[in-house]
Design an enzyme around this catalytic site. Structure first.
Site, PDB file in Angstrom:
ATOM      1  N   PHE A   3      30.958  46.123  38.032  1.00 44.33           N
ATOM      2  CA  PHE A   3      30.398  45.049  37.257  1.00 44.33           C
ATOM      3  C   PHE A   3      31.442  43.991  37.007  1.00 44.33           C
ATOM      4  O   PHE A   3      31.169  43.118  35.951  1.00 44.33           O
ATOM      5  CB  PHE A   3      29.617  45.542  35.971  1.00 44.33           C
ATOM      6  CG  PHE A   3      28.578  46.399  36.383  1.00 44.33           C
ATOM      7  CD1 PHE A   3      27.359  45.945  37.015  1.00 44.33           C
ATOM      8  CD2 PHE A   3      28.310  47.534  35.923  1.00 44.33           C
ATOM      9  CE1 PHE A   3      26.327  46.616  37.291  1.00 44.33           C
ATOM     10  CE2 PHE A   3      27.547  48.419  36.155  1.00 44.33           C
ATOM     11  CZ  PHE A   3      26.279  47.846  36.897  1.00 44.33           C
ATOM     12  N   HIS A   4      32.581  44.097  37.699  1.00 44.52           N
ATOM     13  CA  HIS A   4      33.569  42.999  37.175  1.00 44.52           C
ATOM     14  C   HIS A   4      33.495  41.874  38.246  1.00 44.52           C
ATOM     15  O   HIS A   4      32.928  42.248  39.392  1.00 44.52           O
ATOM     16  CB  HIS A   4      34.749  43.516  37.721  1.00 44.52           C
ATOM     17  CG  HIS A   4      36.289  42.845  37.710  1.00 44.52           C
ATOM     18  ND1 HIS A   4      36.617  42.075  38.481  1.00 44.52           N
ATOM     19  CD2 HIS A   4      37.098  42.771  36.587  1.00 44.52           C
ATOM     20  CE1 HIS A   4      37.793  41.476  38.001  1.00 44.52           C
ATOM     21  NE2 HIS A   4      38.150  41.956  36.789  1.00 44.52           N
ATOM     22  N   ASN A  44      49.883  48.313  45.251  1.00 44.99           N
ATOM     23  CA  ASN A  44      48.912  47.335  44.343  1.00 44.99           C
ATOM     24  C   ASN A  44      49.504  47.758  42.851  1.00 44.99           C
ATOM     25  O   ASN A  44      49.413  48.940  42.462  1.00 44.99           O
ATOM     26  CB  ASN A  44      47.357  47.839  44.383  1.00 44.99           C
ATOM     27  CG  ASN A  44      46.778  46.581  43.675  1.00 44.99           C
ATOM     28  OD1 ASN A  44      46.712  45.603  43.851  1.00 44.99           O
ATOM     29  ND2 ASN A  44      46.119  47.157  42.564  1.00 44.99           N
ATOM     30  N   GLU A  45      50.203  46.767  42.139  1.00 39.25           N
ATOM     31  CA  GLU A  45      50.481  46.821  40.766  1.00 39.25           C
ATOM     32  C   GLU A  45      51.140  48.124  40.617  1.00 39.25           C
ATOM     33  O   GLU A  45      50.578  49.168  39.846  1.00 39.25           O
ATOM     34  CB  GLU A  45      48.902  46.996  40.023  1.00 39.25           C
ATOM     35  CG  GLU A  45      48.435  45.569  39.845  1.00 39.25           C
ATOM     36  CD  GLU A  45      47.320  45.666  39.073  1.00 39.25           C
ATOM     37  OE1 GLU A  45      46.808  46.424  38.670  1.00 39.25           O
ATOM     38  OE2 GLU A  45      46.972  44.264  39.021  1.00 39.25           O
ATOM     39  N   GLU A  55      45.448  37.606  42.018  1.00 41.35           N
ATOM     40  CA  GLU A  55      44.077  37.964  41.309  1.00 41.35           C
ATOM     41  C   GLU A  55      43.851  37.287  40.164  1.00 41.35           C
ATOM     42  O   GLU A  55      44.653  37.051  39.137  1.00 41.35           O
ATOM     43  CB  GLU A  55      44.000  39.568  41.089  1.00 41.35           C
ATOM     44  CG  GLU A  55      44.223  40.519  42.291  1.00 41.35           C
ATOM     45  CD  GLU A  55      44.033  42.021  41.862  1.00 41.35           C
ATOM     46  OE1 GLU A  55      43.430  42.299  40.769  1.00 41.35           O
ATOM     47  OE2 GLU A  55      44.644  42.760  42.258  1.00 41.35           O
ATOM     48  N   GLU A  84      34.438  49.598  39.561  1.00 44.51           N
ATOM     49  CA  GLU A  84      34.508  48.100  39.156  1.00 44.51           C
ATOM     50  C   GLU A  84      33.187  47.311  39.563  1.00 44.51           C
ATOM     51  O   GLU A  84      33.516  46.160  39.670  1.00 44.51           O
ATOM     52  CB  GLU A  84      35.932  47.614  39.469  1.00 44.51           C
ATOM     53  CG  GLU A  84      36.940  48.179  38.761  1.00 44.51           C
ATOM     54  CD  GLU A  84      38.326  47.909  39.191  1.00 44.51           C
ATOM     55  OE1 GLU A  84      38.665  47.185  40.037  1.00 44.51           O
ATOM     56  OE2 GLU A  84      39.177  47.659  38.175  1.00 44.51           O
ATOM     57  N   ARG A 139      42.326  56.152  41.139  1.00 49.64           N
ATOM     58  CA  ARG A 139      43.001  55.518  41.886  1.00 49.64           C
ATOM     59  C   ARG A 139      44.484  55.753  41.537  1.00 49.64           C
ATOM     60  O   ARG A 139      44.614  56.282  40.327  1.00 49.64           O
ATOM     61  CB  ARG A 139      42.922  53.957  42.162  1.00 49.64           C
ATOM     62  CG  ARG A 139      43.140  53.215  40.733  1.00 49.64           C
ATOM     63  CD  ARG A 139      42.843  51.813  41.061  1.00 49.64           C
ATOM     64  NE  ARG A 139      43.128  50.950  39.761  1.00 49.64           N
ATOM     65  CZ  ARG A 139      42.879  49.698  39.750  1.00 49.64           C
ATOM     66  NH1 ARG A 139      42.428  49.075  40.766  1.00 49.64           N
ATOM     67  NH2 ARG A 139      43.383  49.016  38.462  1.00 49.64           N
TER      68      ARG A 139
HETATM   69  C1  GLA Z   1      43.719  44.864  38.780  1.00 48.01           C
HETATM   70  C2  GLA Z   1      43.678  45.695  40.158  1.00 48.01           C
HETATM   71  C3  GLA Z   1      42.459  45.474  40.870  1.00 48.01           C
HETATM   72  C4  GLA Z   1      41.100  45.312  39.749  1.00 48.01           C
HETATM   73  C5  GLA Z   1      41.386  44.358  38.829  1.00 48.01           C
HETATM   74  C6  GLA Z   1      40.171  44.456  37.898  1.00 48.01           C
HETATM   75  O1  GLA Z   1      44.440  43.699  38.499  1.00 48.01           O
HETATM   76  O2  GLA Z   1      44.703  45.145  40.941  1.00 48.01           O
HETATM   77  O3  GLA Z   1      42.307  46.293  42.010  1.00 48.01           O
HETATM   78  O4  GLA Z   1      41.137  46.602  39.276  1.00 48.01           O
HETATM   79  O5  GLA Z   1      42.651  44.731  38.127  1.00 48.01           O
HETATM   80  O6  GLA Z   1      40.504  43.803  36.810  1.00 48.01           O
END
Ligand code: GLA
Length: 665
Positions: A356-357, A149-150, A304, A354, A111
């Site tokens: 397994f998160h 996002n971030e 989140e 992700e 990403r």
């Molecule tokens: C970040 C992202 C999410 C995901 C989480 C996983 O904060 O914004 O898309 O990757 O971490 O920990």
């Protein structure tokens, strides 16, 4: 716009229905209703599903999802998907791919595969944001826009070089001014034209720190500008709908949090603290205090968090949260001003980076501990809904008397590679101070020095390497008005462009502290020292002279034995402490307790401290105490109020078990 029936906390998570057949959507809605979910974040990484080919949109699935959520009373936080351009974008615009400092051009497959300075990327991002805004800007399910996002991508390469030169030309006007500020005569770096300046890719040996600092500023401004463009687009389509972007906190410094906060309506954070011990609890408080501060004391959004398994990169594995921790942590965020809690994410992907998160609906399905805890939490938040009401007047969280200076320039400065010790890092220094206050039950905000400081009694300045004259003057004015301050080693040694201030280190603040720092004596990584008062310290020492300041402790190790290590300067009603070394956690707590007491700052509640966290949140005409025992033994606490979770009235001693918590009206 989505209307709330009454005040309520938001509860839900990132929802990615495009990864599942529609048959699963019905189950999702059933489970969301069971858990009292009232908010989902949709579309964060959905670009390839929304625009499968350049300029061709597929909104059918999102139309259905928006309507489905609306029909079930679930508000949508709609994201622009610009953090993950689709593969077609990469092929159409290879020049917009990110380039690392080593000159490697990255490709899609993960990403954030874009260069934020590349015009083609920015144009594509505006286009998809515009298409979403046109289509959903007035959809009744829409409660908030979530731009990107971030933001956090840094890129080098030709597209960046071009943009960086324009930024520099705008900042400096002519090349001579740049040469002067960067002192580019050093190592023959003098530029004859802006055209010869490059983004600081890998070099033979140490790069010019002022060049690096400006590049960090440029990168931050680039991300802010990319955000600004999208905010304008979605705002125009949805008057009155708040706009956010999610900060990855507190570990990222790709932009200036204050600058970004000024572009949006509500700050939101993604927060992933250590899952295993009390460090995680102090981290929750830290993240929440940062978010509240960046949002200028207003409520903020927990965009989140994880329900259980969470990445621990240092340990190279995921760790699970203990049963109960997800609810306890959530209430800690609420106590400190969150509008509720969203999780990453509703349902784990079958496969994907992700998978397994931990999500709200785990791979094990609804018959699982995690989903049961989610359902219970949804009910708890509903039971606490009265606390979501805005306060009739005044602040929302504790009367915070202490401020810690948070400054991107200082953080960036500490990362410019030519500093006298790696232990000058900014974030650990700020974190250590916040943690030491937390252990004493003292709440703190973060501030920047150019904001109004008059509401605080004590301002703390750890690791602020670079400081402008205006910042030095602001702290002096605060002390002059009777405020108390503590300044740590090396702070203010350079100006805002990293030029060392002449006459002694810590020059911006030394006159205020009544000291002069003549020489640095950094300690080795494994070297510990003891001060004359028994305090243990490491990392750093200085050859310090007291010029009017009182000496509170001296070094005892040669060659500094007998020289000042901690000083206090009294100036009218104010005092300025200077700490010339890095105290260990116990000594830092002790010294901060003394400094706070001198400033008249007491714990927020008489029972707070030593692992008992007590935070007051205001709502309506009243206030609510959130009480947590993070210790390993039961604690008997003297508490008064109505216990909302157990429906009983307390007025006197009550035993709170380890990991126990109460919410009192
Ligand atoms: C970040 C992202 C999410 C995901 C989480 C996983 O904060 O914004 O898309 O990757 O971490 O920990």
């Amino acid at each position: 716009m989505h209307q709330e029936q009454q005040h309520s906390f938001v509860f839900g998570g990132d929802y990615n229905p495009e990864q599942w057949p529609e048959s699963v959507w019905a189950e999702d809605v059933r489970l969301m209703r069971e858990a009292h979910v009232n908010r989902v974040t949709v579309g964060v990484f959905s670009w390839s599903s929304l625009e499968p080919e350049e300029g061709r949109y597929d909104f059918g699935w999102l139309d259905t999802v928006m309507d489905l959520m609306h029909a079930n009373g679930i508000g949508v936080v709609l994201a622009t998907p610009t953090a993950s351009p689709p593969p077609w974008f990469t092929f159409a615009h290879p020049e917009a791919l990110p380039v690392t400092a080593d000159g490697v051009r990255l490709v899609h497959g993960s990403r954030d595969t874009y260069n934020p300075a590349a015009p083609a990327y920015r144009e594509a991002a505006r286009r998809i944001a515009g298409a979403l805004a046109d289509r959903y800007g007035r959809h009744p399910a829409l409660t908030m826009w979530h731009v990107h996002n971030e933001y956090g991508t840094v890129s080098y390469g030709p597209e960046t070089d071009r943009a960086f030169r324009l930024w520099l030309a705008d900042r400096y006007g002519d090349i001579a001014a740049l040469n002067e500020t960067w002192n580019s005569a050093f190592w023959s770096q003098k530029y004859s034209t802006f055209e010869h300046v490059l983004a600081p890719q890998a070099t033979q040996y140490l790069p010019n720190p002022a060049h690096l600092l400006d590049f960090k500023r440029f990168s931050a401004d680039t991300l802010r500008d990319a955000l600004r463009e999208q905010v304008a687009i979605v705002r125009a389509a949805s008057p009155g709908v708040p706009v956010t972007t999610n900060f990855m906190l507190p570990s990222w410094n790709h932009y200036d949090q204050w600058d970004v906060a000024a572009e949006i309506d509500e700050v939101s954070i993604d927060h992933y603290p250590n899952a295993r011990d009390i460090e995680g609890e102090t981290h929750v408080a830290f993240g929440a205090d940062l978010a509240r501060s960046f949002n200028r004391g207003r409520p903020w959004v927990l965009m989140e968090q994880a329900t259980s398994l969470i990445y621990d990169y240092a340990a190279a594995r995921l760790f699970a949260k203990d049963p109960g921790r997800l609810a306890r942590n959530t209430l800690q965020y609420l106590a400190r001003g969150a509008t509720g809690s969203l999780f990453f994410q509703w349902r784990s992907p079958r496969v994907g980076a992700e998978f397994f998160h931990s999500p709200m609906v785990p791979h094990a399905g609804e018959d699982s501990r995690v989903f049961r805890e989610i359902v219970a939490l949804g009910h708890t938040l509903s039971a606490l809904a009265e606390i979501a009401e805005p306060p009739a007047a005044g602040r929302r969280v504790n009367d915070t008397r202490v401020a810690i200076v948070w400054d991107s320039t200082a953080w960036w400065a500490s990362e410019t590679k030519a500093m006298p010790s790696d232990d000058l890092a900014f974030l650990p220094a700020v974190r250590a101070v916040h943690r030491a206050l937390w252990w004493q039950g003292i709440a703190s905000d973060v501030v920047r020095l150019d904001q109004d400081l008059s509401g605080y009694d004590l301002v703390l300045v750890p690791s602020k390497i670079a400081a402008s004259d205006a910042e030095a003057a602001a702290l002096a004015a605060f002390v002059d008005a009777g405020g108390h301050a503590a300044i740590w080693y090396f702070a203010g040694s350079t100006d805002e462009n990293l030029s060392v201030r002449p006459g002694g280190f810590s020059g911006a603040f030394a006159p205020l502290a009544g000291i002069r720092v003549e020489e640095h004596h950094p300690l080795a990584a494994d070297e510990g020292i003891e001060l004359s008062d028994g305090s243990l310290a490491d990392a750093w020492a200085e050859y310090l002279q007291a010029l009017g300041a009182e000496v509170l402790a001296t070094f005892t190790h040669p060659p500094l034995a007998g020289r000042p290590a901690i000083t206090r300067n009294r100036l009218g009603a104010g005092t300025v402490h200077y700490l010339a070394t890095r105290l260990d956690a116990a000594a830092l707590r002790e010294h901060l307790a003394r400094i706070a007491a001198e400033a008249g700052v007491t714990p927020d509640h008489p029972e707070a401290g030593n692992g008992v966290e007590i935070v007051r949140r205001y709502a309506g005409d009243g206030s609510y105490l959130f009480v947590f025992n993070h210790g390993t033994t039961p604690r008997t606490l003297d508490l008064t109020g109505h216990d909302l979770l157990r429906d009983r009235t307390l007025d006197g001693p009550v035993e709170v078990p380890p990991a126990g918590y109460l919410v009192l009206r």
